[in-house]
Scaffold this active site. Sequence first.
Site, PDB file in Angstrom:
ATOM      1  CD  GLN A  17      -6.021  -1.874 -14.839  1.00 26.80           C
ATOM      2  OE1 GLN A  17      -6.501  -1.814 -13.745  1.00 26.80           O
ATOM      3  NE2 GLN A  17      -6.506  -1.171 -15.841  1.00 26.80           N
ATOM      4  CD  GLU A 139     -11.969  -2.669 -15.657  1.00 28.61           C
ATOM      5  OE1 GLU A 139     -10.864  -3.103 -15.324  1.00 28.61           O
ATOM      6  OE2 GLU A 139     -13.013  -2.909 -15.021  1.00 28.61           O
ATOM      7  CG  ASP A 168      -8.140  -4.538 -17.085  1.00 29.16           C
ATOM      8  OD1 ASP A 168      -8.379  -5.602 -17.685  1.00 29.16           O
ATOM      9  OD2 ASP A 168      -8.030  -3.451 -17.661  1.00 29.16           O
ATOM     10  N   GLY A 247     -26.683  -3.801   0.967  1.00 29.10           N
ATOM     11  CA  GLY A 247     -26.936  -4.721   2.075  1.00 29.10           C
ATOM     12  C   GLY A 247     -28.226  -4.402   2.802  1.00 29.10           C
ATOM     13  N   GLY A 248     -28.334  -4.886   4.021  1.00 32.38           N
ATOM     14  CA  GLY A 248     -29.577  -4.759   4.777  1.00 32.38           C
ATOM     15  C   GLY A 248     -29.721  -3.439   5.527  1.00 32.38           C
TER      16      GLY A 248
HETATM   17  N1  CAO Z   1       7.824 -11.191 -29.078  1.00 33.13           N
HETATM   18  C1  CAO Z   1       7.132 -11.409 -30.218  1.00 33.13           C
HETATM   19  N2  CAO Z   1       5.799 -11.266 -30.318  1.00 33.13           N
HETATM   20  C2  CAO Z   1       5.163 -10.907 -29.211  1.00 33.13           C
HETATM   21  C3  CAO Z   1       5.807 -10.665 -27.985  1.00 33.13           C
HETATM   22  C4  CAO Z   1       7.202 -10.822 -27.948  1.00 33.13           C
HETATM   23  N3  CAO Z   1       7.911 -10.618 -26.844  1.00 33.13           N
HETATM   24  N4  CAO Z   1       4.901 -10.325 -27.062  1.00 33.13           N
HETATM   25  C5  CAO Z   1       3.708 -10.329 -27.691  1.00 33.13           C
HETATM   26  N5  CAO Z   1       3.880 -10.695 -29.000  1.00 33.13           N
HETATM   27  C6  CAO Z   1       2.843 -10.841 -30.016  1.00 33.13           C
HETATM   28  C7  CAO Z   1       2.039 -12.101 -29.821  1.00 33.13           C
HETATM   29  O1  CAO Z   1       2.688 -13.209 -30.349  1.00 33.13           O
HETATM   30  C8  CAO Z   1       0.764 -11.733 -30.543  1.00 33.13           C
HETATM   31  O2  CAO Z   1       0.951 -11.904 -31.928  1.00 33.13           O
HETATM   32  P1  CAO Z   1      -0.010 -12.829 -32.870  1.00 33.13           P
HETATM   33  O3  CAO Z   1      -1.393 -12.256 -32.753  1.00 33.13           O
HETATM   34  O4  CAO Z   1       0.605 -12.652 -34.213  1.00 33.13           O
HETATM   35  O5  CAO Z   1       0.030 -14.216 -32.375  1.00 33.13           O
HETATM   36  C9  CAO Z   1       0.640 -10.257 -30.215  1.00 33.13           C
HETATM   37  O6  CAO Z   1       1.929  -9.791 -29.890  1.00 33.13           O
HETATM   38  C10 CAO Z   1      -0.167  -9.984 -28.953  1.00 33.13           C
HETATM   39  O7  CAO Z   1      -1.459 -10.304 -29.188  1.00 33.13           O
HETATM   40  P2  CAO Z   1      -2.651  -9.931 -28.234  1.00 33.13           P
HETATM   41  O8  CAO Z   1      -3.860 -10.491 -28.878  1.00 33.13           O
HETATM   42  O9  CAO Z   1      -2.438 -10.380 -26.832  1.00 33.13           O
HETATM   43  O10 CAO Z   1      -2.594  -8.339 -28.181  1.00 33.13           O
HETATM   44  P3  CAO Z   1      -3.680  -7.248 -28.626  1.00 33.13           P
HETATM   45  O11 CAO Z   1      -3.036  -5.942 -28.405  1.00 33.13           O
HETATM   46  O12 CAO Z   1      -4.193  -7.524 -29.996  1.00 33.13           O
HETATM   47  O13 CAO Z   1      -4.897  -7.465 -27.605  1.00 33.13           O
HETATM   48  C11 CAO Z   1      -5.845  -7.664 -25.404  1.00 33.13           C
HETATM   49  C12 CAO Z   1      -4.812  -6.969 -26.299  1.00 33.13           C
HETATM   50  C13 CAO Z   1      -5.636  -7.157 -23.993  1.00 33.13           C
HETATM   51  C14 CAO Z   1      -7.245  -7.307 -25.885  1.00 33.13           C
HETATM   52  C15 CAO Z   1      -5.633  -9.189 -25.454  1.00 33.13           C
HETATM   53  O14 CAO Z   1      -4.295  -9.474 -25.100  1.00 33.13           O
HETATM   54  C16 CAO Z   1      -6.560  -9.971 -24.533  1.00 33.13           C
HETATM   55  O15 CAO Z   1      -7.749 -10.164 -24.813  1.00 33.13           O
HETATM   56  N6  CAO Z   1      -6.017 -10.488 -23.417  1.00 33.13           N
HETATM   57  C17 CAO Z   1      -6.762 -11.345 -22.512  1.00 33.13           C
HETATM   58  C18 CAO Z   1      -7.699 -10.570 -21.646  1.00 33.13           C
HETATM   59  C19 CAO Z   1      -7.024  -9.477 -20.890  1.00 33.13           C
HETATM   60  O16 CAO Z   1      -6.079  -9.671 -20.160  1.00 33.13           O
HETATM   61  N7  CAO Z   1      -7.562  -8.282 -21.008  1.00 33.13           N
HETATM   62  C20 CAO Z   1      -7.132  -7.210 -20.148  1.00 33.13           C
HETATM   63  C21 CAO Z   1      -6.628  -6.123 -20.934  1.00 33.13           C
HETATM   64  S1  CAO Z   1      -6.200  -4.831 -19.882  1.00 33.13           S
HETATM   65  O17 CAO Z   1      -5.424  -5.562 -18.733  1.00 33.13           O
END
Ligand code: CAO
Length: 425
Positions: A17, A139, A168, A247-248
Amino acid sequence: MGKALDGIRILDFTHVQSGPTCTQLLAWLGADVIKVERPGTGDVTRGQLRDIPNADSLYFTMLNHNKRSITLDAKNAQGKDVLEALMRTCDVMVENFGPGVLDRMGFTWERIQELNPRMIYASVKGFGPGPYEDCKVYENVAQCTGGAASTTGFRNGPPVVTGAQIGDSGTGLHLALGIVAAIYQRVATGRGQRVLAAMQDGVLNLCRVKLRDQQRLAHGPLTEYSQYGEGVAFGDATPRAGNDSGGGQPGWILKCKGWESDPNAYIYFITQAPVWAAICKVIGQEDWITHPDYAKPDARLPRLKEIFARIEQWTMTKTKFEAMDILNEYDIPCGPILSMKEIAEEKSLRETGTIVEVDHPKRGKYLSVGLPVKLSDSPADVVRSPLLGEHTEEILRDVLRFDAKKIEEIKASGALGGAKPMAAE
Ligand code: CAO
């Protein structure tokens, strides 16, 4: 008519998101947004909270309008080459992967600058540098760590998260501001820069008034909190304030006619000082206009509970819309509690484009929220979200100018999904 961000191309490496909110806003402002997705599944939200089988979910469609989608395996050598080619040609790259993900792919900030010194590299992370910088964040984690949860809810209950996606969507909004500022600065410097929006920081920014109250506590009770009027002592941290106004001008949510069966038959009522006499007249309590216990705002503060109970006797005789109409005649600030159903059906929101009906080839018609900021010279038309990989070939051909042979090679490598990698065959 032109758009504010015409000519800006964005490599959108976002998911879920926060990041997609940011790039959707930039797309509405006119940027060409190229969303890179993992072959096969794409953005995980395509399949989350699905209401129609085999169709992209509303979660996805409502956050990815006006974008193009290319599928690319970033861990495949050819896929990485395509990604590098996109980095060379785009103005901005936006990502919100977990901490360290892009570095592990080989795309450090140093590498990105080598590829394109004009690149603006923008990220959402859960936390800024510090003890939690390696943590993944969603979020509600951000709402809790940014100060919103501890200050939301009722004093006698547990912390509460809010339905507004301030972690988000709020952080996506902050990031978009950082990006447009960086684009503007690049005009003068010729250089790109790193832009970081941490969700904890974004939530805290939206909770600014609660940090204000934290500091006021050192100088005495927070007199506008109803806790003060109830004689309940304050602790050492900003408390939860229920529906008190931040607020106030004191306010509270009051029951309206039908509240027994309708969970949204309520109105927010603000006892703004300049219209105090009008409030007293409307509710039939004229003696409060001059009574020393009620006439002045300071005198009313310890009596807010009693005052709102009296006003509620009046609001309970009216529907929330009747109350709104009557109160508006006297300029008394108030707002009916609108349900999502009522908002979805509100004609004026459709007319301004704040709520739009979008047609989608797989799911049919659905409602979405359009650009909430209106620019007179840059109208935002809402275009349906792309199907997974819908624009892959178009982007390779028209953006990267790859010829048919090269595109075939890339396809055969498995970098775009579908075909198996040659080496494994
Ligand atoms: N091709 C190949 N690999 C891909 C890819 C692609 N096109 N797109 C993503 N990937 C892989 C990445 O390389 C990564 O792999 P590794 O861990 O092996 O390096 C994995 O997919 C994505 O990892 P991630 O940590 O971003 O994903 P997650 O589902 O485990 O976690 C989230 C999700 C949201 C918790 C994490 O991305 C995060 O903390 N983001 C930052 C904060 C944020 O934006 N949070 C808001 C979430 S809701 O909007």
